[in-house]
Design a protein around this motif. Structure first.
Motif, PDB file in Angstrom:
ATOM      1  N   VAL A  50       0.848  -1.207  -0.033  1.00 33.32           N
ATOM      2  CA  VAL A  50      -0.092   0.202  -0.012  1.00 33.32           C
ATOM      3  C   VAL A  50       0.725   1.286  -0.067  1.00 33.32           C
ATOM      4  CG1 VAL A  50      -1.779   1.413   1.259  1.00 33.32           C
ATOM      5  CG2 VAL A  50      -1.979  -1.302   1.123  1.00 33.32           C
ATOM      6  N   ILE A  51       0.679   2.217  -0.904  1.00 31.58           N
ATOM      7  CA  ILE A  51       1.396   3.359  -1.019  1.00 31.58           C
ATOM      8  C   ILE A  51       0.506   4.717  -1.029  1.00 31.58           C
ATOM      9  CG2 ILE A  51       3.200   4.733  -2.429  1.00 31.58           C
ATOM     10  CD1 ILE A  51       3.758   1.662  -3.878  1.00 31.58           C
ATOM     11  N   PRO A  52       0.470   5.323   0.063  1.00 31.77           N
ATOM     12  CA  PRO A  52      -0.272   6.705  -0.173  1.00 31.77           C
ATOM     13  C   PRO A  52       0.535   7.812  -0.995  1.00 31.77           C
ATOM     14  CG  PRO A  52       0.918   6.473   1.993  1.00 31.77           C
ATOM     15  CD  PRO A  52       1.086   5.393   1.360  1.00 31.77           C
ATOM     16  N   VAL A  53      -0.116   8.543  -1.622  1.00 33.02           N
ATOM     17  CA  VAL A  53       0.325   9.533  -2.740  1.00 33.02           C
ATOM     18  C   VAL A  53      -0.259  10.875  -2.528  1.00 33.02           C
ATOM     19  CG1 VAL A  53       1.098  10.213  -4.831  1.00 33.02           C
ATOM     20  CG2 VAL A  53       0.834   7.624  -4.326  1.00 33.02           C
ATOM     21  N   VAL A 109      -1.692  -1.255  -4.065  1.00 32.57           N
ATOM     22  CA  VAL A 109      -2.595  -0.398  -4.086  1.00 32.57           C
ATOM     23  C   VAL A 109      -2.070   0.906  -3.746  1.00 32.57           C
ATOM     24  CG1 VAL A 109      -4.749   0.202  -2.696  1.00 32.57           C
ATOM     25  CG2 VAL A 109      -4.056  -2.211  -2.933  1.00 32.57           C
ATOM     26  N   VAL A 110      -2.344   1.812  -4.642  1.00 32.46           N
ATOM     27  CA  VAL A 110      -1.878   3.220  -4.718  1.00 32.46           C
ATOM     28  C   VAL A 110      -3.226   3.894  -4.509  1.00 32.46           C
ATOM     29  CG1 VAL A 110      -0.897   5.247  -6.281  1.00 32.46           C
ATOM     30  CG2 VAL A 110      -0.123   2.881  -6.467  1.00 32.46           C
ATOM     31  N   VAL A 111      -2.883   4.756  -3.212  1.00 34.36           N
ATOM     32  CA  VAL A 111      -3.969   5.726  -2.855  1.00 34.36           C
ATOM     33  C   VAL A 111      -3.823   6.938  -3.034  1.00 34.36           C
ATOM     34  CG1 VAL A 111      -5.193   6.470  -0.653  1.00 34.36           C
ATOM     35  CG2 VAL A 111      -4.344   4.040  -0.850  1.00 34.36           C
ATOM     36  N   ASP A 112      -4.641   7.824  -3.985  1.00 31.15           N
ATOM     37  CA  ASP A 112      -4.546   9.001  -4.610  1.00 31.15           C
ATOM     38  C   ASP A 112      -5.157   9.791  -3.448  1.00 31.15           C
ATOM     39  OD1 ASP A 112      -5.231  11.407  -5.637  1.00 31.15           O
ATOM     40  OD2 ASP A 112      -5.613  10.679  -7.410  1.00 31.15           O
ATOM     41  N   ASP A 113      -4.384  10.593  -2.496  1.00 27.72           N
ATOM     42  CA  ASP A 113      -5.230  11.339  -1.309  1.00 27.72           C
ATOM     43  C   ASP A 113      -5.562  12.713  -2.171  1.00 27.72           C
ATOM     44  OD1 ASP A 113      -5.920  12.197   1.070  1.00 27.72           O
ATOM     45  OD2 ASP A 113      -4.023  12.311   1.865  1.00 27.72           O
ATOM     46  N   ALA A 114      -6.616  12.648  -2.765  1.00 26.01           N
ATOM     47  CA  ALA A 114      -7.284  13.936  -3.290  1.00 26.01           C
ATOM     48  C   ALA A 114      -6.362  14.895  -3.931  1.00 26.01           C
ATOM     49  CB  ALA A 114      -8.079  14.368  -2.270  1.00 26.01           C
ATOM     50  N   ASN A 115      -5.477  14.397  -4.744  1.00 23.06           N
ATOM     51  CA  ASN A 115      -4.621  15.045  -5.727  1.00 23.06           C
ATOM     52  C   ASN A 115      -5.168  15.997  -6.424  1.00 23.06           C
ATOM     53  OD1 ASN A 115      -1.766  14.265  -4.733  1.00 23.06           O
ATOM     54  ND2 ASN A 115      -2.626  12.344  -5.041  1.00 23.06           N
ATOM     55  N   ARG A 161      -8.919   6.437  -5.119  1.00 25.37           N
ATOM     56  CA  ARG A 161      -8.916   7.955  -4.941  1.00 25.37           C
ATOM     57  C   ARG A 161      -9.766   8.184  -3.689  1.00 25.37           C
ATOM     58  NH1 ARG A 161      -7.553  12.783  -7.204  1.00 25.37           N
ATOM     59  NH2 ARG A 161      -9.207  14.524  -6.769  1.00 25.37           N
ATOM     60  N   ARG A 162      -9.222   9.181  -2.851  1.00 26.56           N
ATOM     61  CA  ARG A 162      -9.729   9.782  -1.838  1.00 26.56           C
ATOM     62  C   ARG A 162     -10.305  11.256  -2.191  1.00 26.56           C
ATOM     63  NH1 ARG A 162      -9.681   8.626   3.525  1.00 26.56           N
ATOM     64  NH2 ARG A 162      -9.647  10.695   3.986  1.00 26.56           N
ATOM     65  N   GLU A 163     -11.555  11.434  -2.111  1.00 24.40           N
ATOM     66  CA  GLU A 163     -12.097  12.824  -2.725  1.00 24.40           C
ATOM     67  C   GLU A 163     -11.597  13.806  -1.771  1.00 24.40           C
ATOM     68  OE1 GLU A 163     -13.123  13.234  -5.666  1.00 24.40           O
ATOM     69  OE2 GLU A 163     -12.815  11.148  -5.990  1.00 24.40           O
ATOM     70  N   ALA A 164     -11.388  13.467  -0.343  1.00 22.67           N
ATOM     71  CA  ALA A 164     -10.927  14.621   0.525  1.00 22.67           C
ATOM     72  C   ALA A 164      -9.560  14.426   1.134  1.00 22.67           C
ATOM     73  CB  ALA A 164     -12.260  14.494   1.730  1.00 22.67           C
TER      74      ALA A 164
END
Length: 336
Positions: free
Chosen positions: A4-7, A35-41, A63-66
């Protein structure tokens, strides 16, 4: 195993990591789920990531929307994990060429630990100056989630990362990795530090304001101390400067500088020269101590000397304002 990679940032932040992992998976003759987590970029990452050719990495982009910070992003990614092991890497690190091979060997033994902490070293072509944020971590002196592996059942039972350790308004996070380590240690979980399980953290682009931004992270120390007072003090005592912890020394240097500034101002305003002189001495000692703290284990080039001296006048104010804001907000004053 699932990685898991938060970005938080552009696609270029995470591509060196993925490009380093692809040949390792190929050499191992396996496919690694990532799993790449797009932190509301601002620019969603999914389309560009899916276009990249990683034949031995199965990429899932969520993708996180917030914007929730790295703790929330790791939890978002972990919710998709269905493998017995989960590994977390920060987006801006690069795993050593044997990282996957070593990790596979560690988790394949008969009785592996519950948590595996790898090592993070400073690397890259740019020097680690006081203005280029770069982190090296050697647990248990530093607890970071940049190279951290869990039994999935253990992390799930613990409830994941504590998402309170992120200030969305200021885009500041800190200590969520230490808090989770303290919580799992209190539960009696088995940790293992593997120094040969290495990732490299290249210094981030230098900025005059980097030390000021980093000083604001200590807003979260009152929360960490309130939740885990003994473990927090033990963490501080693990890094000593003579009889004083490095954390205490930096705190006292900031207090001395700011207090000296006020005493000097009062002495000058009231024309009390003795008071002004005492304040000036305290200010100078605190200022020099802050310069030493900024240069600690960093490369200070000749062109950095004046900027370090200048930013040493700003860091104590930023640190104390954030620290006391945390004391008030979390209703707890740490014992350092």
């Amino acid at each position: 195993m699932t990685l898991v990679i938060p970005v938080r940032g552009s696609l270029g932040v995470v591509t060196p990591l993925l490009d380093a992992l692809e040949p390792q998976a190929e050499d191992a003759g396996t496919t690694v789920r990532v799993v790449v987590v797009d932190d509301a970029n601002d620019v969603p990452l999914a389309a560009d990531l899916e276009e990249r050719a990683h034949r031995h990495l199965t990429l899932d982009v969520v993708r996180r929307e917030a914007n929730g910070g790295p703790g929330a992003s790791r939890n978002t990614g972990f919710a998709l994990v269905d493998t017995p092991w989960v590994a977390f890497l920060d987006a801006d690190v690069v795993p050593a060429p044997d990282w996957l091979e070593r990790l596979t060997a560690i988790i394949s033994v008969d009785d592996p630990p519950d948590v595996i902490e790898g090592r993070m070293a400073i690397g890259g072509d740019e020097p680690a100056t006081p203005f280029a944020h770069a982190t090296e971590a050697v647990p248990p002196e530093q607890r970071v989630a940049a190279n951290l592996i869990f039994r999935s059942e253990v992390l799930r039972a613990a409830g994941g990362f504590d998402e309170r350790f992120y200030d969305a308004g200021r885009r500041v996070h800190f200590r969520e990795d230490a808090e989770l380590a303290f919580r799992l240690e209190a539960e009696g979980r088995r940790f293992a530090y593997e120094p040969d399980l290495l990732v490299v953290h290249p210094p981030l682009p230098p900025s005059f304001w980097t030390p000021v931004k980093l000083a604001r992270r200590y807003y979260f120390d009152p929360l960490l101390s309130r939740e885990h007072p003994e473990a927090f003090r033990a963490l501080n005592r693990s890094r000593m400067v003579g009889p004083v912890s490095l954390r205490r020394a930096r705190h006292d240097a900031a207090v001395l500088f700011v207090a000296g500034s006020w005493v000097s101002a009062v002495g000058l305003a009231t024309r009390r020269s003795a008071v002004a002189r005492v304040g000036l001495v305290a200010l100078l000692v605190g200022w020099l101590a802050n310069i030493v703290a900024l240069a600690w284990k960093k490369e200070v080039r000749p062109r950095d000397v004046l900027p370090v001296a200048a930013v040493a006048t700003l860091v104590p104010w930023a640190y104390l304002a954030s620290y006391w804001r945390g004391v008030v907000h979390f209703r707890h004053r740490p014992r350092l």
